[in-house]
Enzyme design. Structure first.
Site, PDB file in Angstrom:
ATOM      1  N   GLU A  54      49.549  33.966  49.366  1.00  0.00           N
ATOM      2  CA  GLU A  54      48.183  33.499  49.137  1.00  0.00           C
ATOM      3  C   GLU A  54      47.406  34.582  48.416  1.00  0.00           C
ATOM      4  O   GLU A  54      47.388  35.738  48.845  1.00  0.00           O
ATOM      5  CB  GLU A  54      47.470  33.161  50.454  1.00  0.00           C
ATOM      6  CG  GLU A  54      46.062  32.619  50.200  1.00  0.00           C
ATOM      7  CD  GLU A  54      45.116  32.705  51.391  1.00  0.00           C
ATOM      8  OE1 GLU A  54      44.121  31.971  51.399  1.00  0.00           O
ATOM      9  OE2 GLU A  54      45.361  33.527  52.298  1.00  0.00           O
ATOM     10  N   GLU A  79      44.560  40.599  48.902  1.00  0.00           N
ATOM     11  CA  GLU A  79      43.098  40.696  48.910  1.00  0.00           C
ATOM     12  C   GLU A  79      42.703  42.083  48.412  1.00  0.00           C
ATOM     13  O   GLU A  79      43.244  43.083  48.874  1.00  0.00           O
ATOM     14  CB  GLU A  79      42.560  40.458  50.328  1.00  0.00           C
ATOM     15  CG  GLU A  79      41.084  40.698  50.507  1.00  0.00           C
ATOM     16  CD  GLU A  79      40.217  39.860  49.573  1.00  0.00           C
ATOM     17  OE1 GLU A  79      39.385  40.462  48.859  1.00  0.00           O
ATOM     18  OE2 GLU A  79      40.379  38.619  49.547  1.00  0.00           O
ATOM     19  N   ASP A 129      36.925  33.536  42.856  1.00  0.00           N
ATOM     20  CA  ASP A 129      35.604  33.671  42.241  1.00  0.00           C
ATOM     21  C   ASP A 129      35.628  32.963  40.885  1.00  0.00           C
ATOM     22  O   ASP A 129      36.418  33.318  40.011  1.00  0.00           O
ATOM     23  CB  ASP A 129      35.276  35.149  42.057  1.00  0.00           C
ATOM     24  CG  ASP A 129      33.816  35.385  41.695  1.00  0.00           C
ATOM     25  OD1 ASP A 129      33.201  34.498  41.066  1.00  0.00           O
ATOM     26  OD2 ASP A 129      33.289  36.462  42.029  1.00  0.00           O
ATOM     27  N   LYS A 133      29.252  32.594  34.772  1.00  0.00           N
ATOM     28  CA  LYS A 133      28.563  33.002  33.546  1.00  0.00           C
ATOM     29  C   LYS A 133      29.582  33.291  32.443  1.00  0.00           C
ATOM     30  O   LYS A 133      30.613  33.913  32.685  1.00  0.00           O
ATOM     31  CB  LYS A 133      27.695  34.229  33.807  1.00  0.00           C
ATOM     32  CG  LYS A 133      26.520  33.952  34.746  1.00  0.00           C
ATOM     33  CD  LYS A 133      25.642  35.171  34.928  1.00  0.00           C
ATOM     34  CE  LYS A 133      24.465  34.858  35.844  1.00  0.00           C
ATOM     35  NZ  LYS A 133      23.585  36.040  36.034  1.00  0.00           N
ATOM     36  N   ASP A 165      35.823  24.992  44.925  1.00  0.00           N
ATOM     37  CA  ASP A 165      34.642  24.137  45.007  1.00  0.00           C
ATOM     38  C   ASP A 165      33.974  23.986  43.642  1.00  0.00           C
ATOM     39  O   ASP A 165      32.990  23.268  43.517  1.00  0.00           O
ATOM     40  CB  ASP A 165      33.631  24.734  45.989  1.00  0.00           C
ATOM     41  CG  ASP A 165      33.119  26.080  45.505  1.00  0.00           C
ATOM     42  OD1 ASP A 165      33.942  27.017  45.431  1.00  0.00           O
ATOM     43  OD2 ASP A 165      31.928  26.187  45.170  1.00  0.00           O
TER      44      ASP A 165
END
EC number: 2.1.1.33
Length: 224
Positions: A54, A79, A129, A133, A165
């Site tokens: 992951e 991570e 993320d 922009k 999302d």
């Protein structure tokens, strides 16, 4: 164990790849990864043959649940933020999870230097993320060069999954992924997820804000 019980393995000026307390550290702005990556494999993976990964693991809720669900699969949580790595590590220790490894570093560095060809049976990216922009989009994870790394690392018939999302990010990622992988879903190659995806902190956050959750899967075709 508490998250703060995991100590940083080095000062920034002394940064180096290392394995400590079950965590593989692959620091940025370090230029000798190849000297370490040839020797770490046995120590870190210990001959596991069924391996899933992951990326963007956050606080680790999702990957910990997956590792508990199927102890025959070795899960790798990647991570880059150390504060989040500490939380994953604390859950791993407190739940005595033997089939979980943690990588503290960027996905790009880990894949470039530490992930062999045709290594993974499954790769999941959860809520990366989206860098919405335009001037920041160069920081997005699913760039064409990294999609190529993903394809290289997957076994034949292995599955890549993305949950997000952000619909714009989803659609642009689908376009990038199609250059090296094949969609598993019919057009438009994604679904809206109405059920809980698996106790991800970010999923819970976005659902409380009324956000839709999108999910897509791709497969590595033999010979690619």
């Amino acid at each position: 164990m508490k998250p703060q019980d995991l100590s940083p393995p080095f000062l920034w000026k002394e940064r180096r790849p290392c394995i400590q307390d079950g965590v593989l550290y692959v620091p940025r702005h370090y230029f000798e990864h190849q000297n370490f990556s040839t020797s770490y494999h046995q120590e870190f993976f210990q001959n596991h043959t069924s391996i899933a990964c992951e990326l963007c693991s956050g606080n680790g809720d999702w990957v910990v649940a997956q590792a508990q669900k199927d102890p025959q699969v070795l899960w790798i949580a990647v991570e880059q933020r150390f504060d989040r790595v500490r939380k994953i590590w604390s859950k791993m220790i407190n739940h005595q999870i033997q089939n979980l490894r943690i990588v503290c570093g960027t996905a790009e560095t880990f894949f470039q230097y530490y992930v062999p060809d045709q290594f993974l049976q499954r790769l999941v990216v959860n809520f990366p993320d989206p860098w919405p922009k335009m001037r920041h989009r160069k920081h997005r994870l699913l760039q064409p060069s990294f999609v190529q790394e993903i394809s290289r690392s997957l076994q034949d018939s292995a599955v890549f999954a993305l949950a997000t999302d952000d619909k714009t990010y989803l659609l642009e990622s689908i376009e990038a992924l199609q250059t090296h992988l094949a969609p598993r879903m019919e057009t438009p190659y994604y679904i809206k997820m109405t059920d809980t995806y698996g106790n991800s902190w970010f999923e819970n956050l976005w659902r409380t804000k009324g956000q839709e959750i999108f999910y897509t899967e791709f497969i590595k075709k033999a010979g690619i």
